[in-house]
Write a protein that holds these residues in place. Structure first.
Motif, PDB file in Angstrom:
ATOM      1  N   GLY A 270      37.752   7.843 -20.089  1.00  0.00           N
ATOM      2  CA  GLY A 270      38.203   7.712 -18.711  1.00  0.00           C
ATOM      3  C   GLY A 270      39.709   7.771 -18.689  1.00  0.00           C
ATOM      4  O   GLY A 270      40.363   7.418 -19.675  1.00  0.00           O
ATOM      5  N   SER A 271      40.260   8.204 -17.571  1.00  0.00           N
ATOM      6  CA  SER A 271      41.709   8.377 -17.486  1.00  0.00           C
ATOM      7  C   SER A 271      42.270   7.709 -16.249  1.00  0.00           C
ATOM      8  O   SER A 271      41.589   7.560 -15.229  1.00  0.00           O
ATOM      9  N   SER A 272      43.535   7.347 -16.375  1.00  0.00           N
ATOM     10  CA  SER A 272      44.300   6.840 -15.241  1.00  0.00           C
ATOM     11  C   SER A 272      45.766   7.005 -15.586  1.00  0.00           C
ATOM     12  O   SER A 272      46.182   6.688 -16.706  1.00  0.00           O
ATOM     13  N   GLY A 273      46.525   7.488 -14.636  1.00  0.00           N
ATOM     14  CA  GLY A 273      47.945   7.709 -14.914  1.00  0.00           C
ATOM     15  C   GLY A 273      48.092   8.605 -16.121  1.00  0.00           C
ATOM     16  O   GLY A 273      47.484   9.663 -16.210  1.00  0.00           O
ATOM     17  N   GLY A 274      48.854   8.173 -17.097  1.00  0.00           N
ATOM     18  CA  GLY A 274      49.056   8.953 -18.309  1.00  0.00           C
ATOM     19  C   GLY A 274      48.257   8.458 -19.479  1.00  0.00           C
ATOM     20  O   GLY A 274      48.570   8.779 -20.625  1.00  0.00           O
ATOM     21  N   ALA A 275      47.234   7.644 -19.226  1.00  0.00           N
ATOM     22  CA  ALA A 275      46.438   7.066 -20.318  1.00  0.00           C
ATOM     23  C   ALA A 275      44.995   7.558 -20.231  1.00  0.00           C
ATOM     24  O   ALA A 275      44.430   7.665 -19.142  1.00  0.00           O
ATOM     25  N   THR A 276      44.434   7.839 -21.399  1.00  0.00           N
ATOM     26  CA  THR A 276      43.012   8.174 -21.508  1.00  0.00           C
ATOM     27  C   THR A 276      42.408   7.233 -22.545  1.00  0.00           C
ATOM     28  O   THR A 276      42.848   7.221 -23.697  1.00  0.00           O
ATOM     29  N   VAL A 277      41.446   6.435 -22.129  1.00  0.00           N
ATOM     30  CA  VAL A 277      40.784   5.474 -23.022  1.00  0.00           C
ATOM     31  C   VAL A 277      39.402   6.012 -23.347  1.00  0.00           C
ATOM     32  O   VAL A 277      38.684   6.478 -22.459  1.00  0.00           O
ATOM     33  N   THR A 278      39.040   5.929 -24.630  1.00  0.00           N
ATOM     34  CA  THR A 278      37.715   6.337 -25.081  1.00  0.00           C
ATOM     35  C   THR A 278      36.942   5.102 -25.522  1.00  0.00           C
ATOM     36  O   THR A 278      37.453   4.289 -26.297  1.00  0.00           O
TER      37      THR A 278
ATOM     38  N   ALA B 193      53.158  -0.496 -15.904  1.00  0.00           N
ATOM     39  CA  ALA B 193      52.428   0.737 -15.603  1.00  0.00           C
ATOM     40  C   ALA B 193      51.548   1.141 -16.784  1.00  0.00           C
ATOM     41  O   ALA B 193      50.424   1.621 -16.594  1.00  0.00           O
ATOM     42  N   ILE B 194      52.040   0.941 -18.010  1.00  0.00           N
ATOM     43  CA  ILE B 194      51.254   1.273 -19.204  1.00  0.00           C
ATOM     44  C   ILE B 194      50.016   0.388 -19.265  1.00  0.00           C
ATOM     45  O   ILE B 194      48.890   0.885 -19.428  1.00  0.00           O
ATOM     46  N   CYS B 195      50.206  -0.907 -19.116  1.00  0.00           N
ATOM     47  CA  CYS B 195      49.069  -1.845 -19.168  1.00  0.00           C
ATOM     48  C   CYS B 195      48.070  -1.556 -18.062  1.00  0.00           C
ATOM     49  O   CYS B 195      46.856  -1.537 -18.295  1.00  0.00           O
ATOM     50  N   ASN B 196      48.574  -1.313 -16.849  1.00  0.00           N
ATOM     51  CA  ASN B 196      47.677  -1.014 -15.726  1.00  0.00           C
ATOM     52  C   ASN B 196      46.915   0.280 -15.954  1.00  0.00           C
ATOM     53  O   ASN B 196      45.721   0.369 -15.647  1.00  0.00           O
ATOM     54  N   ALA B 197      47.599   1.292 -16.507  1.00  0.00           N
ATOM     55  CA  ALA B 197      46.936   2.575 -16.750  1.00  0.00           C
ATOM     56  C   ALA B 197      45.851   2.431 -17.814  1.00  0.00           C
ATOM     57  O   ALA B 197      44.758   3.000 -17.676  1.00  0.00           O
ATOM     58  N   VAL B 198      46.128   1.676 -18.871  1.00  0.00           N
ATOM     59  CA  VAL B 198      45.123   1.486 -19.926  1.00  0.00           C
ATOM     60  C   VAL B 198      43.917   0.742 -19.360  1.00  0.00           C
ATOM     61  O   VAL B 198      42.771   1.135 -19.595  1.00  0.00           O
TER      62      VAL B 198
END
Length: 175
Positions: A93-101, A125-130
């Motif tokens: 899944g993705s959000s902002g500039g992060a993609t978590v698998t 922003a990094i924490c929220n995106a993750v």
């Protein structure tokens, strides 16, 4: 989750940040491995029906009802195991500039950052995106899961029978 506001002075590359997240994900998955008690199902008085007075016969009947469910559970499990099901797969899944698998078990396993996005991103922003990417992956995984209505029906019938037995043994107390 916590991320140092000066992470970029401690880690030289975005890949090192990705590896740090992967390590944290694996530690979290190891802690999740323990299973706590399952929350009890809410059973209404209407579902419970008439609760007999506690006698030897009513207790024997309640126990026989519960014992009869053992065979139903066994048969449902045999049907479930005999039905071919696709193997669980990793989901992203993705959000902002992060993609978590998520790994096949559904635990966050890795994160990838868009390096250009990461250059300008603040810690929040990094924490929220993750977190949002993990939630997106979890939602995608849930949408591919097959509900097993037979097991849910058995669970609910069992909860009703247990609530009735408890009320019969403790008519003045709480369920």
């Amino acid at each position: 989750m916590r991320l140092s506001p000066v992470w970029f002075t401690k880690l030289d590359t975005p890949e090192e940040l990705e590896r740090a997240f992967a390590q944290a994900f694996r530690l979290a998955a190891a802690r999740v491995a323990t299973v706590g008690p399952r929350p009890s199902a809410e059973v209404t008085d209407e579902e419970m029906g008439e609760v007999p007075e506690l006698t030897n016969d009513s207790l024997a009947a309640a126990i026989a009802e519960l014992e009869g469910m053992f065979g139903e559970w066994d048969e449902a499990l045999e049907r479930h195991l005999a039905t071919p099901r696709p193997a669980p797969v990793a989901v992203s899944g993705s959000s902002g500039g992060a993609t978590v698998t998520l790994n096949p078990a559904g635990h966050p396993w890795s994160v990838r950052f868009d390096p250009e996005w990461l250059d300008d991103a603040k810690v929040g922003a990094i924490c929220n995106a993750v977190l949002a990417a993990a939630n997106d992956a979890t939602a995608r995984r849930a949408s591919t899961a097959e509900p097993d209505d037979e097991f849910e029906g058995l669970r609910h019938r069992h909860a009703v029978a247990m609530a009735r037995l408890h009320r019969m043994c403790n008519p003045e107390g709480e369920r």
